[in-house]
Write a protein that holds these residues in place. Structure first.
Motif, PDB file in Angstrom:
ATOM      1  N   CYS A  85       0.979  -1.034  -0.657  1.00  0.00           N
ATOM      2  CA  CYS A  85       0.294   0.289   0.288  1.00  0.00           C
ATOM      3  C   CYS A  85       0.845   1.327   0.181  1.00  0.00           C
ATOM      4  O   CYS A  85       1.581   1.209   0.698  1.00  0.00           O
ATOM      5  CB  CYS A  85      -0.683  -0.237   1.238  1.00  0.00           C
ATOM      6  N   HIS A  87      -0.123   3.834   1.518  1.00  0.00           N
ATOM      7  CA  HIS A  87       0.211   5.051   2.850  1.00  0.00           C
ATOM      8  C   HIS A  87       0.944   4.341   3.942  1.00  0.00           C
ATOM      9  O   HIS A  87       1.551   4.835   3.757  1.00  0.00           O
ATOM     10  CB  HIS A  87      -1.235   4.342   2.757  1.00  0.00           C
ATOM     11  N   ARG A  88       0.609   3.173   4.000  1.00  0.00           N
ATOM     12  CA  ARG A  88       2.068   2.735   5.137  1.00  0.00           C
ATOM     13  C   ARG A  88       2.760   1.723   5.010  1.00  0.00           C
ATOM     14  O   ARG A  88       2.830   1.233   5.894  1.00  0.00           O
ATOM     15  CB  ARG A  88       1.492   2.520   6.677  1.00  0.00           C
ATOM     16  N   GLY A  89       2.457   1.731   3.673  1.00  0.00           N
ATOM     17  CA  GLY A  89       3.451  -0.016   3.263  1.00  0.00           C
ATOM     18  C   GLY A  89       2.684  -0.977   3.555  1.00  0.00           C
ATOM     19  O   GLY A  89       3.431  -2.387   4.029  1.00  0.00           O
ATOM     20  N   SER A  90       1.641  -1.009   4.788  1.00  0.00           N
ATOM     21  CA  SER A  90       0.540  -2.644   4.491  1.00  0.00           C
ATOM     22  C   SER A  90       0.957  -3.401   2.918  1.00  0.00           C
ATOM     23  O   SER A  90       0.478  -3.296   1.624  1.00  0.00           O
ATOM     24  CB  SER A  90      -0.313  -2.213   4.542  1.00  0.00           C
ATOM     25  N   CYS A 107      -6.497  -1.687   0.970  1.00  0.00           N
ATOM     26  CA  CYS A 107      -5.929  -1.549   1.643  1.00  0.00           C
ATOM     27  C   CYS A 107      -6.683  -2.547   3.193  1.00  0.00           C
ATOM     28  O   CYS A 107      -7.488  -2.177   3.554  1.00  0.00           O
ATOM     29  CB  CYS A 107      -4.729  -0.869   2.136  1.00  0.00           C
ATOM     30  N   TYR A 109      -5.402  -2.246   6.170  1.00  0.00           N
ATOM     31  CA  TYR A 109      -4.999  -1.501   7.047  1.00  0.00           C
ATOM     32  C   TYR A 109      -6.028  -0.074   7.362  1.00  0.00           C
ATOM     33  O   TYR A 109      -6.743  -0.061   8.629  1.00  0.00           O
ATOM     34  CB  TYR A 109      -3.239  -1.327   7.157  1.00  0.00           C
ATOM     35  N   HIS A 110      -6.080   0.707   6.379  1.00  0.00           N
ATOM     36  CA  HIS A 110      -6.533   1.904   6.779  1.00  0.00           C
ATOM     37  C   HIS A 110      -7.713   2.041   5.680  1.00  0.00           C
ATOM     38  O   HIS A 110      -8.447   3.757   4.770  1.00  0.00           O
ATOM     39  CB  HIS A 110      -6.017   3.101   6.664  1.00  0.00           C
ATOM     40  N   ALA A 111      -8.084   0.313   4.597  1.00  0.00           N
ATOM     41  CA  ALA A 111      -9.057   0.550   3.754  1.00  0.00           C
ATOM     42  C   ALA A 111      -8.420   1.275   2.744  1.00  0.00           C
ATOM     43  O   ALA A 111      -9.989   1.852   1.987  1.00  0.00           O
ATOM     44  CB  ALA A 111     -10.336   1.059   4.580  1.00  0.00           C
ATOM     45  N   TRP A 112      -7.199   1.771   2.459  1.00  0.00           N
ATOM     46  CA  TRP A 112      -7.341   3.007   1.110  1.00  0.00           C
ATOM     47  C   TRP A 112      -7.800   2.211   0.131  1.00  0.00           C
ATOM     48  O   TRP A 112      -7.226   0.658   0.008  1.00  0.00           O
ATOM     49  CB  TRP A 112      -5.759   3.643   0.671  1.00  0.00           C
TER      50      TRP A 112
END
Ligand code: FES
Length: 226
Positions: A85, A87-90, A107, A109-112
């Motif tokens: 991802c 965003h934070r690389g998940s 994603c 993690y935070h749903a991007w």
């Protein structure tokens, strides 16, 4: 005693050397150099096209430290991305293979959410920095090439051309073989606890066969006579 790791592992080696220095098989720096020089810039066979026959089918693959997702989008096109991802690389796809439930990669993690073309299309957070533009955060793409039913990827950022263009012409002409019609009948997966070169040397060089086969025959005969 183990030789000291060296920064110039292969310096001075010629094609006449009988083998590589032992550190080429255990030194983490040698492995890193192998990744950069070979695995991160060569066309790599990952699966058959038919393994991803349905739209939304995906598979994930690991190459060194990199995880890649290969998928078939809703229009039937095969695509490959870093499974990471923006965003934070998940990790995006967490299964090794399967079928996406929607036409989005979301994603965990935070749903991007990303389209299957890799575009960032949805960001749930209401507090985004000023000037944030989704167009600036697509998935990192990976080059993909299909040759006669075989799917190849290439992690080099500037990968161009096709897998076929990289083939060694000396390996011969396979035109007489109906490779497109092959189907996967059985898959055998093995994890080998050795440096990758150990496997390939044993696979490609049959210098060991006469000795090993003689040993096997001798062992079988002794078992039969026991
Ligand atoms: S890490 Fe993917 S949405 Fe945050």
């Amino acid at each position: 005693m183990q030789p000291k790791p060296s920064d110039d592992l292969y310096t001075g080696l010629t094609r006449l050397e009988p083998t590589l220095p032992s550190s080429a098989y255990w030194d983490a720096r040698a492995y890193g150099r192998d990744l950069d020089a070979i695995w991160y810039k060569s066309w790599l066979l990952v699966c058959r096209e038919a393994d991803l026959a349905q739209p939304l089918a995906f598979r994930t693959f690991r190459v060194g430290t990199q995880e890649i997702v290969v998928l078939r989008d809703e229009a039937g096109e095969l695509r490959a991305f870093h499974n990471t991802c923006r965003h934070r690389g998940s990790q995006l796809c967490q299964e090794s293979e399967g079928r996406l439930k929607a036409r989005l990669l979301t994603c965990p993690y935070h749903a991007w959410s990303y389209s299957l073309r890799g575009d960032l299309v949805r960001v749930p957070s209401k507090s985004l920095p000023e000037g944030f533009d989704k167009a600036d955060y697509p998935l990192y793409g990976v080059a993909l090439s299909v040759w006669r039913g075989f799917v190849f990827i290439n992690l080099a950022e500037d990968a161009a051309g096709s897998a076929e263009a990289s083939f060694d012409r000396a390996s011969g002409n396979l035109a007489n073989w109906p490779l497109e019609t092959l189907v996967t009948g059985h898959a055998l997966r093995k994890v080998m606890n050795c440096n990758w070169k150990i496997f390939w040397e044993n696979f490609n060089e049959c210098l060991h066969c006469p000795g090993v086969q003689r040993t096997c025959r001798g062992w079988c005969r002794s078992m039969a006579e026991a």
